[in-house]
Design an enzyme around this catalytic site. Structure first.
Site, PDB file in Angstrom:
ATOM      1  N   ALA A   1       1.418   3.866  -2.135  1.00 39.04           N
ATOM      2  CA  ALA A   1       1.082   5.203  -2.617  1.00 39.04           C
ATOM      3  C   ALA A   1       0.732   6.142  -1.453  1.00 39.04           C
ATOM      4  CB  ALA A   1      -0.091   5.118  -3.594  1.00 39.04           C
ATOM      5  N   PRO A   2       1.093   7.428  -1.591  1.00 37.02           N
ATOM      6  CA  PRO A   2       1.698   8.089  -2.752  1.00 37.02           C
ATOM      7  C   PRO A   2       3.222   8.028  -2.823  1.00 37.02           C
ATOM      8  CG  PRO A   2       1.153   9.714  -1.105  1.00 37.02           C
ATOM      9  CD  PRO A   2       0.673   8.406  -0.553  1.00 37.02           C
ATOM     10  N   GLY A   3       3.850   7.336  -1.881  1.00 34.98           N
ATOM     11  CA  GLY A   3       5.281   7.075  -2.012  1.00 34.98           C
ATOM     12  C   GLY A   3       6.193   7.840  -1.084  1.00 34.98           C
TER      13      GLY A   3
ATOM     14  N   CYS B   1       0.859  -1.198   0.000  1.00 28.97           N
ATOM     15  CA  CYS B   1       0.000   0.000   0.000  1.00 28.97           C
ATOM     16  C   CYS B   1       0.889   1.240   0.000  1.00 28.97           C
ATOM     17  CB  CYS B   1      -0.957   0.008   1.184  1.00 28.97           C
ATOM     18  SG  CYS B   1      -1.944  -1.502   1.369  1.00 28.97           S
TER      19      CYS B   1
ATOM     20  N   LYS C   1       6.825   7.308   2.199  1.00 27.25           N
ATOM     21  CA  LYS C   1       7.620   6.364   2.980  1.00 27.25           C
ATOM     22  C   LYS C   1       8.520   5.538   2.064  1.00 27.25           C
ATOM     23  CE  LYS C   1       4.110   5.972   6.642  1.00 27.25           C
ATOM     24  NZ  LYS C   1       3.052   6.797   6.017  1.00 27.25           N
TER      25      LYS C   1
ATOM     26  N   CYS D   1      -2.499   5.643  10.092  1.00 27.26           N
ATOM     27  CA  CYS D   1      -2.669   7.021  10.563  1.00 27.26           C
ATOM     28  C   CYS D   1      -4.026   7.130  11.244  1.00 27.26           C
ATOM     29  CB  CYS D   1      -2.507   8.028   9.435  1.00 27.26           C
ATOM     30  SG  CYS D   1      -3.551   7.750   7.989  1.00 27.26           S
TER      31      CYS D   1
ATOM     32  N   ASP E   1       0.730  -1.259  -4.925  1.00 23.98           N
ATOM     33  CA  ASP E   1      -0.503  -0.546  -4.649  1.00 23.98           C
ATOM     34  C   ASP E   1      -1.571  -1.059  -5.599  1.00 23.98           C
ATOM     35  OD1 ASP E   1      -1.081   2.014  -2.789  1.00 23.98           O
ATOM     36  OD2 ASP E   1      -2.473   1.988  -4.479  1.00 23.98           O
TER      37      ASP E   1
END
Length: 433
Positions: free
Chosen positions: A254-256, A252, A258, A372, A274
């Site tokens: 996206a958006p990249g 998972c 990490k 999060c 993703d």
């Protein structure tokens, strides 16, 4: 600052009311207004989402009868008008006049009188309406009732501080690309162009700007010297403890953000997944700007199969889909988009992905589970359930100065050291008994 940005804001907010995310809607809205009006457009868009519960409460009492469902743009325009009168430094006469004119730009001539009447009605009844609103806990905090109940149950001692944090504008936090420099050197580059920034204790690559600016003003942004990423999100890469030469799976991705940070920290063989093609493309774009590369694969991590499933990994980062309740101050539209019924579905989705990727972790390897979210159902309860059903997993201790103990794992609450809310749990795979 005329009627046009107000009309555009109403169209965008109407899109959010229909279920679109503001992060998708806003970039398409900005080119439709003059550069000088973009700050106003952004302020109204984020502000209406942030204060939507209070604004809706007042609007319901100011309307003689509800608007028809097809009139979402008029509904959104009324919210924009109320937001200006209560929360913006716009003279009341200008806010009313330009919002009324925006109804004409939306080709809703019939609504001109309604908009004028509602906004002037708010001026007359403001004190009574707000006193009535403040008497209701959820409305006072501009928080959906279901979410407020969950928050107070999960964090009874910290709930009020979280609610306060949700109402604040988040700082602009940068991640310095350690392959191209360090925090001290980049801080000097910022000072050279008149920008002040402070480091973040516990986040080695983070700087918080004293004022938010467009990324175009950041020295070397286009060349990958720096990225925009919350300091709490930056902790993931260091907690996973990647080492040169390791094979790493980013689930998972996206958006990249990490993804890029992992590659900045160590020379690893990174495979990023993703299930959304457009979002996966953003990972590639972000890595290109940073001058980094990874193997990208469009894949549903709930299902075995695909190239990624044919290999084993020494490290896995699972940035699980979640309620995003920890990042509401940054994504205020979550208050409008998320529903109580979503939580159970997300919990099962998270567990399905975790169960499916775990077999691909080598014995002795580590998986970092990240959300999060602030809700235990997605975090500690999820880890407890997973560990109870397997014999080959152990939770490793984690310590972060800004975090609250939430074993197994740690919880960062919004606002702690200017971070958003994140949960992390580090799991090591041991031989099955």
């Amino acid at each position: 600052m005329g009627a046009e940005p107000r009309a555009v804001a109403a169209r965008g907010i109407a899109g959010v009311l229909r279920g679109a995310s503001l992060s998708t809607v806003l970039p398409a809205m900005l080119p439709r207004v003059e550069p000088r009006d973009r700050t106003l457009l952004q302020e109204m868009s984020y502000g209406v989402c942030r204060q939507a519960v209070r604004l809706e409460f007042c609007l319901e009492r100011l309307l003689n009868r509800p608007l028809k469902a097809k009139e979402q743009e008029v509904h959104a325009l009324l919210l924009c008008g109320l937001y200006q009168l209560e929360y913006m430094r716009v003279p009341a006469h200008a806010a009313i006049a330009e919002t009324v004119e925006a109804a004409r730009l939306l080709k809703r001539a019939w609504a001109v009188g309604l908009v004028n009447a509602v906004l002037r009605g708010f001026q007359r009844r403001r004190a009574d309406l707000l006193a009535e609103a403040d008497a209701i806990d959820a409305v006072r905090h501009a928080c959906p009732g279901w979410l407020l109940n969950r928050l107070r149950k999960a964090w009874p001692m910290q709930a009020d501080s979280v609610l306060d944090a949700w109402m604040q504008r988040p700082p602009l936090t940068l991640r310095v690309n350690r392959r191209q420099g360090d925090v001290d050197a980049y801080r000097q580059r910022l000072e050279a162009v008149g920008l002040e920034a402070m480091p973040v204790p516990g986040a080695a690559d983070a700087l918080i700007l004293s004022e938010a600016v467009p990324v175009e003003r950041l020295p070397g942004f286009g060349q990958g010297l720096v990225s925009v990423q919350d300091a709490g999100a930056q902790l993931a890469a260091s907690l996973l403890d990647v080492r040169d030469g390791q094979r790493v799976l980013d689930v998972c991705a996206a958006p990249g953000g990490k993804t890029g940070h992992l590659l900045e920290i160590a020379d690893i063989e990174l495979h990023a997944l993703d299930s959304d093609a457009a979002r996966l493309a953003r990972v590639g774009e972000n890595l290109d700007r940073l001058g980094l590369s990874a193997r990208l694969e469009l894949a549903d991590a709930r299902q075995p199969g695909g190239d990624w499933y044919q290999r084993d990994y020494e490290r896995i980062l699972l940035d699980a889909p979640c309620s995003a309740t920890g990042v509401i101050r940054r994504h205020a539209d979550i208050k409008l988009l998320r529903r109580n019924s979503d939580i159970e579905k997300l919990v099962e989705l998270q567990y399905c992905i975790l169960s499916n990727v775990w077999p691909r972790l080598m014995v002795g390897g580590m998986l970092l589970y990240a959300t999060c979210s602030l809700l235990p159902e997605e975090n500690t309860d999820q880890m407890t359930r997973f560990m109870a059903e397997r014999r080959d997993v152990e939770a490793l201790p984690l310590k972060i100065g800004a975090a609250t103990s939430a074993a197994p794992g740690i919880q960062i609450l919004p606002g702690a050291r200017e971070m958003d809310g994140f949960f992390y749990a580090l799991l090591r795979k041991r031989p099955a008994a």
